[in-house]
Scaffold this motif. Structure first.
Motif, PDB file in Angstrom:
ATOM      1  N   TYR A 212       0.788  -1.245   0.000  1.00 21.63           N
ATOM      2  CA  TYR A 212       0.000   0.000   0.000  1.00 21.63           C
ATOM      3  C   TYR A 212       0.815   1.287   0.000  1.00 21.63           C
ATOM      4  O   TYR A 212       0.264   2.352  -0.276  1.00 21.63           O
ATOM      5  CB  TYR A 212      -0.965   0.013   1.189  1.00 21.63           C
ATOM      6  CG  TYR A 212      -2.032  -1.057   1.073  1.00 21.63           C
ATOM      7  CD1 TYR A 212      -2.962  -1.013   0.031  1.00 21.63           C
ATOM      8  CD2 TYR A 212      -2.101  -2.114   1.967  1.00 21.63           C
ATOM      9  CE1 TYR A 212      -3.935  -1.999  -0.098  1.00 21.63           C
ATOM     10  CE2 TYR A 212      -3.072  -3.098   1.852  1.00 21.63           C
ATOM     11  CZ  TYR A 212      -3.989  -3.038   0.813  1.00 21.63           C
ATOM     12  OH  TYR A 212      -4.946  -4.003   0.687  1.00 21.63           O
ATOM     13  N   ASN A 213       2.074   1.203   0.371  1.00 22.78           N
ATOM     14  CA  ASN A 213       2.834   2.461   0.463  1.00 22.78           C
ATOM     15  C   ASN A 213       4.020   2.534  -0.470  1.00 22.78           C
ATOM     16  O   ASN A 213       5.072   3.051  -0.119  1.00 22.78           O
ATOM     17  CB  ASN A 213       3.296   2.688   1.918  1.00 22.78           C
ATOM     18  CG  ASN A 213       2.103   2.953   2.829  1.00 22.78           C
ATOM     19  OD1 ASN A 213       1.042   3.352   2.358  1.00 22.78           O
ATOM     20  ND2 ASN A 213       2.273   2.714   4.108  1.00 22.78           N
ATOM     21  N   THR A 214       3.821   2.024  -1.685  1.00 22.54           N
ATOM     22  CA  THR A 214       4.920   2.102  -2.648  1.00 22.54           C
ATOM     23  C   THR A 214       4.420   2.699  -3.961  1.00 22.54           C
ATOM     24  O   THR A 214       4.863   2.346  -5.040  1.00 22.54           O
ATOM     25  CB  THR A 214       5.533   0.704  -2.915  1.00 22.54           C
ATOM     26  OG1 THR A 214       4.476  -0.156  -3.329  1.00 22.54           O
ATOM     27  CG2 THR A 214       6.211   0.133  -1.684  1.00 22.54           C
ATOM     28  N   TYR A 215       3.457   3.611  -3.828  1.00 24.15           N
ATOM     29  CA  TYR A 215       2.887   4.210  -5.027  1.00 24.15           C
ATOM     30  C   TYR A 215       3.757   5.330  -5.581  1.00 24.15           C
ATOM     31  O   TYR A 215       4.633   5.859  -4.900  1.00 24.15           O
ATOM     32  CB  TYR A 215       1.498   4.763  -4.721  1.00 24.15           C
ATOM     33  CG  TYR A 215       0.465   3.694  -4.505  1.00 24.15           C
ATOM     34  CD1 TYR A 215       0.221   2.737  -5.485  1.00 24.15           C
ATOM     35  CD2 TYR A 215      -0.273   3.635  -3.328  1.00 24.15           C
ATOM     36  CE1 TYR A 215      -0.732   1.753  -5.303  1.00 24.15           C
ATOM     37  CE2 TYR A 215      -1.236   2.652  -3.131  1.00 24.15           C
ATOM     38  CZ  TYR A 215      -1.464   1.713  -4.121  1.00 24.15           C
ATOM     39  OH  TYR A 215      -2.405   0.750  -3.945  1.00 24.15           O
ATOM     40  N   SER A 216       3.439   5.710  -6.818  1.00 21.92           N
ATOM     41  CA  SER A 216       4.175   6.789  -7.471  1.00 21.92           C
ATOM     42  C   SER A 216       3.526   8.138  -7.138  1.00 21.92           C
ATOM     43  O   SER A 216       2.363   8.198  -6.717  1.00 21.92           O
ATOM     44  CB  SER A 216       4.124   6.593  -8.983  1.00 21.92           C
ATOM     45  OG  SER A 216       2.774   6.652  -9.399  1.00 21.92           O
ATOM     46  N   GLU A 217       4.291   9.196  -7.355  1.00 17.41           N
ATOM     47  CA  GLU A 217       3.734  10.538  -7.165  1.00 17.41           C
ATOM     48  C   GLU A 217       2.546  10.741  -8.103  1.00 17.41           C
ATOM     49  O   GLU A 217       1.510  11.290  -7.699  1.00 17.41           O
ATOM     50  CB  GLU A 217       4.815  11.589  -7.452  1.00 17.41           C
ATOM     51  CG  GLU A 217       4.289  13.013  -7.304  1.00 17.41           C
ATOM     52  CD  GLU A 217       5.332  14.070  -7.649  1.00 17.41           C
ATOM     53  OE1 GLU A 217       6.525  13.751  -7.631  1.00 17.41           O
ATOM     54  OE2 GLU A 217       4.923  15.219  -7.951  1.00 17.41           O
ATOM     55  N   SER A 218       2.660  10.252  -9.346  1.00 15.66           N
ATOM     56  CA  SER A 218       1.555  10.516 -10.282  1.00 15.66           C
ATOM     57  C   SER A 218       0.247   9.862  -9.848  1.00 15.66           C
ATOM     58  O   SER A 218      -0.824  10.387 -10.123  1.00 15.66           O
ATOM     59  CB  SER A 218       1.925  10.154 -11.715  1.00 15.66           C
ATOM     60  OG  SER A 218       2.628   8.987 -11.770  1.00 15.66           O
ATOM     61  N   ARG A 219       0.325   8.731  -9.160  1.00 17.52           N
ATOM     62  CA  ARG A 219      -0.925   8.129  -8.667  1.00 17.52           C
ATOM     63  C   ARG A 219      -1.610   9.076  -7.673  1.00 17.52           C
ATOM     64  O   ARG A 219      -2.819   9.272  -7.712  1.00 17.52           O
ATOM     65  CB  ARG A 219      -0.657   6.794  -7.976  1.00 17.52           C
ATOM     66  CG  ARG A 219      -1.896   6.271  -7.244  1.00 17.52           C
ATOM     67  CD  ARG A 219      -1.601   5.006  -6.483  1.00 17.52           C
ATOM     68  NE  ARG A 219      -2.380   4.891  -5.268  1.00 17.52           N
ATOM     69  CZ  ARG A 219      -3.549   4.256  -5.173  1.00 17.52           C
ATOM     70  NH1 ARG A 219      -4.081   3.704  -6.231  1.00 17.52           N
ATOM     71  NH2 ARG A 219      -4.184   4.186  -4.031  1.00 17.52           N
ATOM     72  N   LEU A 220      -0.822   9.666  -6.796  1.00 14.48           N
ATOM     73  CA  LEU A 220      -1.423  10.564  -5.804  1.00 14.48           C
ATOM     74  C   LEU A 220      -2.010  11.809  -6.465  1.00 14.48           C
ATOM     75  O   LEU A 220      -3.070  12.294  -6.084  1.00 14.48           O
ATOM     76  CB  LEU A 220      -0.398  10.945  -4.731  1.00 14.48           C
ATOM     77  CG  LEU A 220      -0.684  10.277  -3.389  1.00 14.48           C
ATOM     78  CD1 LEU A 220      -0.587   8.778  -3.495  1.00 14.48           C
ATOM     79  CD2 LEU A 220       0.234  10.806  -2.311  1.00 14.48           C
ATOM     80  N   ARG A 221      -1.299  12.320  -7.486  1.00 14.68           N
ATOM     81  CA  ARG A 221      -1.828  13.485  -8.223  1.00 14.68           C
ATOM     82  C   ARG A 221      -3.146  13.115  -8.910  1.00 14.68           C
ATOM     83  O   ARG A 221      -4.097  13.877  -8.902  1.00 14.68           O
ATOM     84  CB  ARG A 221      -0.825  13.968  -9.273  1.00 14.68           C
ATOM     85  CG  ARG A 221       0.531  14.296  -8.708  1.00 14.68           C
ATOM     86  CD  ARG A 221       0.670  15.753  -8.350  1.00 14.68           C
ATOM     87  NE  ARG A 221       1.914  15.987  -7.669  1.00 14.68           N
ATOM     88  CZ  ARG A 221       2.074  16.755  -6.602  1.00 14.68           C
ATOM     89  NH1 ARG A 221       1.037  17.399  -6.080  1.00 14.68           N
ATOM     90  NH2 ARG A 221       3.236  16.911  -6.043  1.00 14.68           N
ATOM     91  N   LEU A 222      -3.160  11.913  -9.507  1.00 19.17           N
ATOM     92  CA  LEU A 222      -4.376  11.455 -10.191  1.00 19.17           C
ATOM     93  C   LEU A 222      -5.517  11.307  -9.175  1.00 19.17           C
ATOM     94  O   LEU A 222      -6.660  11.695  -9.452  1.00 19.17           O
ATOM     95  CB  LEU A 222      -4.094  10.123 -10.906  1.00 19.17           C
ATOM     96  CG  LEU A 222      -5.241   9.479 -11.665  1.00 19.17           C
ATOM     97  CD1 LEU A 222      -5.760  10.398 -12.772  1.00 19.17           C
ATOM     98  CD2 LEU A 222      -4.806   8.143 -12.284  1.00 19.17           C
ATOM     99  N   THR A 259      -4.775   3.176 -10.479  1.00 14.66           N
ATOM    100  CA  THR A 259      -6.129   3.507 -10.030  1.00 14.66           C
ATOM    101  C   THR A 259      -6.674   2.458  -9.043  1.00 14.66           C
ATOM    102  O   THR A 259      -7.841   2.525  -8.644  1.00 14.66           O
ATOM    103  CB  THR A 259      -7.108   3.634 -11.227  1.00 14.66           C
ATOM    104  OG1 THR A 259      -7.054   2.416 -11.972  1.00 14.66           O
ATOM    105  CG2 THR A 259      -6.746   4.806 -12.114  1.00 14.66           C
ATOM    106  N   GLU A 260      -5.823   1.519  -8.671  1.00 12.26           N
ATOM    107  CA  GLU A 260      -6.206   0.470  -7.715  1.00 12.26           C
ATOM    108  C   GLU A 260      -6.764   1.108  -6.430  1.00 12.26           C
ATOM    109  O   GLU A 260      -6.134   2.003  -5.854  1.00 12.26           O
ATOM    110  CB  GLU A 260      -4.942  -0.339  -7.391  1.00 12.26           C
ATOM    111  CG  GLU A 260      -5.175  -1.652  -6.714  1.00 12.26           C
ATOM    112  CD  GLU A 260      -5.753  -2.703  -7.644  1.00 12.26           C
ATOM    113  OE1 GLU A 260      -5.484  -2.655  -8.855  1.00 12.26           O
ATOM    114  OE2 GLU A 260      -6.493  -3.559  -7.129  1.00 12.26           O
TER     115      GLU A 260
END
Ligand code: 5GP
Ligand code: MN
Length: 343
Positions: A212-222, A259-260
């Motif tokens: 759960y905590n290895t996402y990219s910056e772009s996922r958070l922006r999205l 988008t998971e």
């Protein structure tokens, strides 16, 4: 002690087949999720311990946040390595179908699996399994296929042979299919199984971080964009909808898996009981549906989006424009309004 939910006849037959088996192929559903990979890899590690030659074949890529799983790198992707995959499938003595209930859920690979002479075993927790395997271990009351794999290994009398790696994969699937034990997770035995997995040396907190905590910056922006601009709430229907077009995904450098979990976010609004997420793919719109309580999103998925799944988590597909998909969804909301607003 665990309840013996898997029929003894299935255990006996599986055990007998295993003795006569050298080469096993494990297959799981398209766009594999944590449970698809967790159950497949959990079984993979067990079968390796039994000195079998084991290959996992998945229809297409799985998300980056599952790549740390022990053995994940050995997986063959059908859409990128069709020739090798077809050879493995046709040459297998046994094919284990994990976390899906119908051949259409494995796309093109379905044909190869169907025509293989291998003995076929299904281990799954989706309702209404198709008649595609001779051993069917199908338990919709169990919250993950990974849990079923754990139960199967125990019933074969092989808990001692389960490795830490195998236990990590099984835990991952149990965790992801219950939203970190926040839904479908009231069975006491889940926590007994977790304690057994911990006895193998797994670090469950570490697994949670890896997933759960290895996402990219772009996922958070999205995600920010979605919450600000693309989430529509239907207060009178106790529902919400998110949609993302290809253009928007490209703008936010979308990669698979980004988008998971988005579909779950609207369910954190007090009144929202039903949430739908439309994501435009290259050739269709992928539909994800989630509900809380007894609203049957699998029924909604099958009625409007040629899909299915579980009561509270289901999916489907739509061939048409985003506008059309939304119109159908809104008509569906009206039809289901009495159920959505029932106390
Ligand atoms: P997700 O929204 O995570 O893609 O899917 C949630 C659940 O819905 C999956 O575990 C699976 O059971 C089911 N599901 C997803 N997509 C489809 C589909 O196209 N057809 C069917 N029958 N079930 C689906
Ligand atoms: Mn599952």
């Amino acid at each position: 002690m665990l309840t013996k939910i898997i029929d003894q006849a299935n255990i006996d037959l599986f055990s007998e087949w295993l003795k006569e088996t050298e080469k096993v192929v494990i297959v799981t559903h398209v766009s594999p999720d944590g449970d698809a990979m967790g159950s497949s890899l959990g079984l993979y590690h067990f079968l390796i311990s039994q000195k079998k030659v084991v290959n996992i074949i998945v229809p297409n890529a799985f998300p980056d946040f599952l790549k740390w799983m022990p053995g994940a790198k050995e997986t063959t992707l059908y859409d990128q390595n069709k020739e090798l995959a077809d050879k493995l499938i046709s040459g297998a003595d046994m094919i284990c179908c994990l976390d899906f209930n119908a051949l259409k859920r494995i796309d093109e690979m379905g044909e190869a699996v169907k025509s293989s002479n291998a003995r076929k075993v299904m281990v799954d927790h989706h309702p209404f399994p198709d008649d595609i395997c001779s051993i069917v271990i199908s338990h919709p009351e169990i919250s993950s296929t990974s849990e079923l794999v754990f139960r199967l290994i125990c019933r074969l009398g092989c808990f001692d042979e389960m490795t830490k790696e195998g236990a990590e994969c099984i835990y991952t699937g149990m965790m992801t299919d219950t939203g970190s034990f926040t839904y479908n997770s009231n069975s006491q035995e889940i926590y007994y199984i977790i304690s057994q997995l911990i006895s193998k040396g797994i670090d469950k907190d570490d697994i949670n971080r890896n997933v759960y905590n290895t996402y990219s910056e772009s996922r958070l922006r999205l995600m920010g964009y979605v919450l600000h601009t693309k989430m529509k709430v239907y207060p009178e229907h106790h529902a919400a909808m998110i949609n993302l077009t290809q253009d928007e995904l490209i703008e936010f450098n979308y990669v698979k898996g980004d988008t998971e979990g988005f579909v779950n976010i609207p369910l954190s609004i007090k009144e929202v009981k039903f949430s739908v997420f439309f994501r435009e793919d290259t050739d269709m719109i992928k539909v994800s549906l989630r509900s809380v309580g007894d609203f049957p999103c699998n029924q909604f998925a099958s009625e409007f989006f040629s899909g299915g799944g579980h009561l509270n988590a289901s999916g489907g597909e739509f061939y048409g424009t985003m506008q059309q998909a939304i119109e159908i969804f809104e008509k569906g909301l009206d039809k289901y309004k009495p159920l959505l607003t029932a106390k």
